[in-house]
Design an enzyme around this catalytic site. Sequence first.
Site, mmCIF file in Angstrom:
data_model
loop_
_atom_site.group_PDB
_atom_site.id
_atom_site.type_symbol
_atom_site.label_atom_id
_atom_site.label_comp_id
_atom_site.label_asym_id
_atom_site.label_seq_id
_atom_site.Cartn_x
_atom_site.Cartn_y
_atom_site.Cartn_z
ATOM 1 N N THR A 88 0.913 -0.919 -0.093
ATOM 2 C CA THR A 88 0.408 0.175 -0.187
ATOM 3 C C THR A 88 0.814 1.346 -0.004
ATOM 4 O O THR A 88 1.691 1.143 1.002
ATOM 5 C CB THR A 88 -0.646 0.208 1.422
ATOM 6 O OG1 THR A 88 -0.993 -1.523 1.083
ATOM 7 C CG2 THR A 88 -1.837 1.278 1.294
ATOM 8 N N LYS A 163 -7.506 1.577 -2.864
ATOM 9 C CA LYS A 163 -7.471 1.618 -1.721
ATOM 10 C C LYS A 163 -7.558 1.986 -0.581
ATOM 11 O O LYS A 163 -8.202 1.986 0.304
ATOM 12 C CB LYS A 163 -6.024 0.899 -1.260
ATOM 13 C CG LYS A 163 -5.098 0.601 -0.629
ATOM 14 C CD LYS A 163 -5.722 -1.115 0.059
ATOM 15 C CE LYS A 163 -5.400 -0.873 1.551
ATOM 16 N NZ LYS A 163 -4.989 -2.125 2.420
ATOM 17 N N LYS A 238 -2.316 4.427 8.522
ATOM 18 C CA LYS A 238 -0.955 5.474 7.490
ATOM 19 C C LYS A 238 -1.680 5.544 6.010
ATOM 20 O O LYS A 238 -1.083 6.376 5.080
ATOM 21 C CB LYS A 238 -0.155 4.011 7.433
ATOM 22 C CG LYS A 238 0.332 3.487 5.331
ATOM 23 C CD LYS A 238 1.158 2.430 5.193
ATOM 24 C CE LYS A 238 1.745 2.045 4.324
ATOM 25 N NZ LYS A 238 2.038 0.469 3.859
HETATM 26 P P1 NAD Z 1 5.953 -5.701 7.678
HETATM 27 O O1 NAD Z 1 6.808 -5.043 7.793
HETATM 28 O O2 NAD Z 1 5.246 -7.351 7.927
HETATM 29 O O3 NAD Z 1 6.568 -6.392 5.723
HETATM 30 C C1 NAD Z 1 6.830 -5.443 5.289
HETATM 31 C C2 NAD Z 1 8.676 -6.754 4.828
HETATM 32 O O4 NAD Z 1 9.485 -6.061 3.434
HETATM 33 C C3 NAD Z 1 9.719 -6.895 6.124
HETATM 34 O O5 NAD Z 1 10.318 -8.166 6.349
HETATM 35 C C4 NAD Z 1 10.827 -6.076 5.674
HETATM 36 O O6 NAD Z 1 11.941 -6.472 5.730
HETATM 37 C C5 NAD Z 1 10.779 -5.619 4.009
HETATM 38 N N1 NAD Z 1 11.834 -5.369 2.990
HETATM 39 C C6 NAD Z 1 11.650 -3.963 3.976
HETATM 40 N N2 NAD Z 1 12.898 -3.579 2.345
HETATM 41 C C7 NAD Z 1 13.001 -4.513 1.925
HETATM 42 C C8 NAD Z 1 13.642 -4.689 -0.011
HETATM 43 N N3 NAD Z 1 14.110 -3.854 0.118
HETATM 44 N N4 NAD Z 1 13.908 -6.293 -0.412
HETATM 45 C C9 NAD Z 1 12.790 -6.868 -0.005
HETATM 46 N N5 NAD Z 1 12.443 -7.076 1.633
HETATM 47 C C10 NAD Z 1 12.423 -5.859 2.158
HETATM 48 O O7 NAD Z 1 4.636 -5.795 7.038
HETATM 49 P P2 NAD Z 1 3.502 -6.403 6.203
HETATM 50 O O8 NAD Z 1 2.768 -5.790 6.950
HETATM 51 O O9 NAD Z 1 3.744 -7.592 5.763
HETATM 52 O O10 NAD Z 1 2.707 -5.243 4.965
HETATM 53 C C11 NAD Z 1 3.448 -4.555 3.903
HETATM 54 C C12 NAD Z 1 2.314 -3.911 3.287
HETATM 55 O O11 NAD Z 1 1.665 -4.492 3.046
HETATM 56 C C13 NAD Z 1 2.019 -2.823 3.307
HETATM 57 O O12 NAD Z 1 2.026 -1.705 2.455
HETATM 58 C C14 NAD Z 1 0.626 -2.462 4.748
HETATM 59 O O13 NAD Z 1 0.646 -1.376 4.603
HETATM 60 C C15 NAD Z 1 -0.265 -3.793 2.726
HETATM 61 N N6 NAD Z 1 -0.846 -4.338 3.474
HETATM 62 C C16 NAD Z 1 -0.760 -4.757 4.993
HETATM 63 C C17 NAD Z 1 -1.937 -5.551 5.667
HETATM 64 C C18 NAD Z 1 -1.170 -5.541 7.218
HETATM 65 O O14 NAD Z 1 -2.807 -6.286 8.291
HETATM 66 N N7 NAD Z 1 -0.597 -6.239 7.884
HETATM 67 C C19 NAD Z 1 -3.374 -4.874 5.375
HETATM 68 C C20 NAD Z 1 -2.978 -4.588 3.245
HETATM 69 C C21 NAD Z 1 -2.082 -3.716 3.904
#
Ligand code: NAD
Length: 295
Positions: A88, A163, A238
């Site tokens: 997102t 979204k 966010k």
């Molecule tokens: P998270 O922090 O658990 O996971 C993100 C991962 O990306 C981390 O493990 C981090 O180490 C990794 N990362 C950072 N830079 C990187 C790179 N250059 N290469 C590879 N990996 C890298 O976050 P999440 O909850 O999994 O959310 C991810 C996305 O999904 C966000 O944009 C969030 O807004 C969106 N989202 C999350 C949810 C939710 O409920 N968690 C729901 C809808 C959307």
Amino acid sequence: MTIAFLGLGNMGGPMAANLVKSGETVHGYDPAATARSEGVARFDSAIAAVAAADVVITMLPSGKHVLDCYREILPSARPGTLFVDCSTIDVADARQAAELVTAAGHRAVDAPVSGGVVGAEAGTLTFMVGGATEAFAAVEPFLAVLGARAIHCGASGAGQAAKICNNMILGVSMIAISEAFALGEELGLTHQALFDVASTASGQCWALTTNCPVPGPVPASPANREYSGGFASGLMLKDLRLAESAARDNDVATLLGTRAAELYAAFVERDGPGRDFSAIITAVRDGLLTKEPTA
Ligand code: NAD
């Protein structure tokens, strides 16, 4: 078909695992030691993970992460690779990311999700997709593994736009529902009575009927388990800030969206980012949100 999956966090980890379960070869990369990746072949750089990939899926924290990552890996991708960003991020960043990808001779879609970690694990996410019709058709089979629905919303950035507009509705409506319950409590209404009326009348909405902020009327809502699980307040904040930024960039007056962002900011500052966003009702009751915004 080889899929590179970059970002194996709370969402990306189970999504990548579902692709493996469906028989795809998945080359994963995440710099965090805690990343989850059942069945995924882990690589020690994003460049190495994308080198043999036909499809590159990213699930990263922010637009800056996505743009930095794309700049790093694009020179190593095979011609015609399909880039699918499920993070997102800001609409403007999503458009810029797609421009970088197409300028390098590849195809791009933005495909943010709703459904949270539970949906990622169960493969029931909803994808909101922006990009060319041909790119949408190419990505649909993968999205069918990862989710229950994929909606083509328009050109690049349209998935992110859908979204954040949807989540702005959600943030504002959750505050409205919370204020109604708090007022009802003072007026002597039971939660069940207000629910029975509003859920079948013009106050009906998802924040009430699925994610009801008081325990009782909807047994599965996070309010019944001290607001654990569900959609974290920090992620709601966010998304509201992304909506605010898009509204500012496009000169649209989203007064309630902006106020909702301020209210969630105050709440997250007080209670931290982890509780379900319906816990905002506790801040309404405590009068936390009656303060004037500081910025
Ligand atoms: P998270 O922090 O658990 O996971 C993100 C991962 O990306 C981390 O493990 C981090 O180490 C990794 N990362 C950072 N830079 C990187 C790179 N250059 N290469 C590879 N990996 C890298 O976050 P999440 O909850 O999994 O959310 C991810 C996305 O999904 C966000 O944009 C969030 O807004 C969106 N989202 C999350 C949810 C939710 O409920 N968690 C729901 C809808 C959307």
